[in-house]
Motif scaffolding. Structure first.
Motif, short mmCIF file in Angstrom:
data_model
loop_
_atom_site.label_atom_id
_atom_site.label_comp_id
_atom_site.label_asym_id
_atom_site.label_seq_id
_atom_site.Cartn_x
_atom_site.Cartn_y
_atom_site.Cartn_z
N HIS A 69 0.87 -1.18 0.00
CA HIS A 69 0.00 0.00 0.00
C HIS A 69 0.90 1.22 0.00
CE1 HIS A 69 -3.49 2.58 1.10
NE2 HIS A 69 -2.49 3.35 1.52
N ALA A 70 0.52 2.24 -0.76
CA ALA A 70 1.27 3.50 -0.75
C ALA A 70 0.32 4.67 -0.84
CB ALA A 70 2.26 3.55 -1.92
N SER A 71 0.51 5.62 0.06
CA SER A 71 -0.18 6.90 -0.02
C SER A 71 0.88 7.93 -0.43
CB SER A 71 -0.80 7.26 1.33
OG SER A 71 -1.78 6.32 1.70
N TRP A 72 1.26 7.88 -1.72
CA TRP A 72 2.29 8.79 -2.18
C TRP A 72 1.83 10.22 -1.94
CZ3 TRP A 72 6.41 6.19 -2.49
CH2 TRP A 72 6.41 4.89 -2.98
N PRO A 73 2.73 11.10 -1.45
CA PRO A 73 2.33 12.47 -1.09
C PRO A 73 1.52 13.12 -2.20
CG PRO A 73 4.58 12.07 -0.41
CD PRO A 73 4.15 10.86 -1.19
N CYS A 74 0.43 13.79 -1.80
CA CYS A 74 -0.55 14.25 -2.78
C CYS A 74 -0.48 15.74 -3.06
CB CYS A 74 -1.96 13.91 -2.29
SG CYS A 74 -2.45 14.74 -0.77
N ALA A 172 -15.22 19.68 9.20
CA ALA A 172 -14.15 20.00 8.26
C ALA A 172 -12.83 19.54 8.89
CB ALA A 172 -14.12 21.50 7.97
N VAL A 173 -12.31 18.42 8.42
CA VAL A 173 -11.13 17.81 9.02
C VAL A 173 -9.89 18.28 8.27
CG1 VAL A 173 -10.12 15.64 9.82
CG2 VAL A 173 -12.59 15.87 9.69
N TYR A 174 -9.69 19.58 8.26
CA TYR A 174 -8.52 20.20 7.63
C TYR A 174 -8.48 21.64 8.12
CZ TYR A 174 -12.16 22.11 4.61
OH TYR A 174 -13.28 22.73 4.15
N GLY A 175 -7.32 22.25 8.05
CA GLY A 175 -7.20 23.65 8.44
C GLY A 175 -7.54 23.89 9.90
N LYS A 176 -7.58 25.17 10.26
CA LYS A 176 -7.86 25.57 11.63
C LYS A 176 -8.75 26.81 11.61
CE LYS A 176 -3.48 23.81 13.51
NZ LYS A 176 -2.24 24.15 14.25
N GLY A 177 -9.56 26.96 12.66
CA GLY A 177 -10.42 28.13 12.78
C GLY A 177 -11.61 28.05 11.84
N GLY A 178 -12.47 29.04 11.94
CA GLY A 178 -13.61 29.12 11.03
C GLY A 178 -14.61 28.00 11.19
N GLY A 179 -14.70 27.43 12.40
CA GLY A 179 -15.63 26.34 12.63
C GLY A 179 -15.11 24.98 12.26
N GLU A 199 -1.49 17.79 11.97
CA GLU A 199 -1.00 17.50 10.62
C GLU A 199 -1.23 16.04 10.25
OE1 GLU A 199 2.36 15.52 8.42
OE2 GLU A 199 2.41 15.84 10.59
N GLU A 200 -1.03 15.14 11.21
CA GLU A 200 -1.22 13.72 10.92
C GLU A 200 -2.69 13.40 10.69
OE1 GLU A 200 2.67 11.91 13.28
OE2 GLU A 200 0.68 11.63 14.13
N LEU A 201 -3.57 14.01 11.47
CA LEU A 201 -5.00 13.78 11.29
C LEU A 201 -5.50 14.38 9.98
CD1 LEU A 201 -6.10 14.47 14.97
CD2 LEU A 201 -6.26 12.27 13.79
N THR A 202 -4.99 15.54 9.63
CA THR A 202 -5.40 16.19 8.38
C THR A 202 -5.12 15.30 7.18
OG1 THR A 202 -5.08 18.41 9.28
CG2 THR A 202 -4.98 18.19 6.90
N GLU A 203 -4.01 14.58 7.21
CA GLU A 203 -3.59 13.77 6.07
C GLU A 203 -4.08 12.32 6.13
OE1 GLU A 203 0.63 14.03 5.77
OE2 GLU A 203 0.63 16.18 5.34
N ALA A 204 -4.69 11.91 7.23
CA ALA A 204 -4.95 10.49 7.46
C ALA A 204 -6.06 9.92 6.59
CB ALA A 204 -5.29 10.27 8.93
N ILE A 205 -5.91 8.65 6.27
CA ILE A 205 -6.97 7.86 5.66
C ILE A 205 -7.78 7.23 6.79
CG2 ILE A 205 -7.50 5.84 4.23
CD1 ILE A 205 -4.86 6.26 2.82
N PRO A 206 -9.11 7.35 6.78
CA PRO A 206 -9.90 6.62 7.79
C PRO A 206 -9.63 5.13 7.71
CG PRO A 206 -11.26 8.24 6.64
CD PRO A 206 -9.96 8.17 5.90
#
Length: 226
Positions: A69-74, A172-179, A199-206
């Motif tokens: 399996h590979a999650s090559w940087p996107c 919204a599981v990315y960024g910060k602020g704004g709800g 950062e790890e959660l932002t990039e994670a695959i469920p």
């Protein structure tokens, strides 16, 4: 951390660019023994970990595993890099072509997660009842995946959009602020509890994504070997 109970299937999976181990946990739950590789130290990764260049490692050792399996940087192919941050695109390496080539050379079945990968199957977190809309595209080789029907989303993603705040059932599981989601909300939305690094959660695959795919792959690999 205490790993969840599962029924081992006797197969080994190599998770390249594993980050905190979202994909790895799904494979573990599907029955695989998991090894992760990342060029960055990942002290919260819950399985055996090798700090190395993923392409170099799979070239040398990929043949030793039953599934790759590979999650090559996107960042190179991500929508924001093509749009808002297009001026930064040349600063990101496109690892998908050389990574795919190295995986093919290893001669083992694989799964690639990347927005520029061939779309053999696409999954959304909402399909699995998670409170976020996270789509991921998967390319597979050496086995045949089955997808899921994509039901309409049930409302808004909570937060500010174009000066308007909307409430809704999705985080919204990315960024910060704004709800956008807090760390506990991100963990809930992804089904990940062992890291609280934004950062790890932002990039994670469920993990449910790779558990779903990993169970299918295991059935086919074990049937072929019987």
């Amino acid at each position: 951390m205490d790993l969840p109970e599962r029924e081992p299937n006797g197969l080994r999976v190599l998770d390249l660019c594993c980050c905190s181990g979202g994909a790895s946990m799904g494979y573990w739950r599907a029955g695989y023994d998991v090894t992760g590789v990342d060029i960055t130290p990942r002290p919260r990764y819950p399985f055996p970990f090798i700090q190395a260049d993923a392409i170099e490692y799979v070239r040398a050792h990929g043949h030793e595993y039953d599934l790759l399996h590979a999650s090559w940087p996107c960042q190179f192919g991500a929508a924001i890099t093509k749009g808002t941050n297009a001026h930064l695109r040349d600063t990101y390496p496109d690892l998908l072509p050389p990574g795919r080539e190295a995986m093919l050379a290893a001669g083992q079945p694989y799964v690639i997660e990347n927005p520029e990968a061939r779309k053999d199957v696409e999954l959304c977190a909402a399909q699995f009842g998670l409170p976020t809309i996270r789509h991921r595209r998967f390319e597979v080789h050496g086995w045949t995946p089955m997808g899921l029907p994509h039901a309409p989303h049930r409302g808004y993603v909570r937060g500010w959009r174009h000066g308007v705040y909307r409430d809704g059932p999705y985080y919204a599981v990315y960024g910060k602020g704004g709800g956008k989601a807090t760390i506990p909300e991100m963990q809930e939305a992804l089904g990940i509890t062992w890291t609280d690094v934004h950062e790890e959660l932002t990039e994670a695959i469920p993990p449910v994504f790779t558990q779903f795919l990993g169970e299918q792959a295991a059935d086919q690999l074990l049937a072929a070997a019987a």
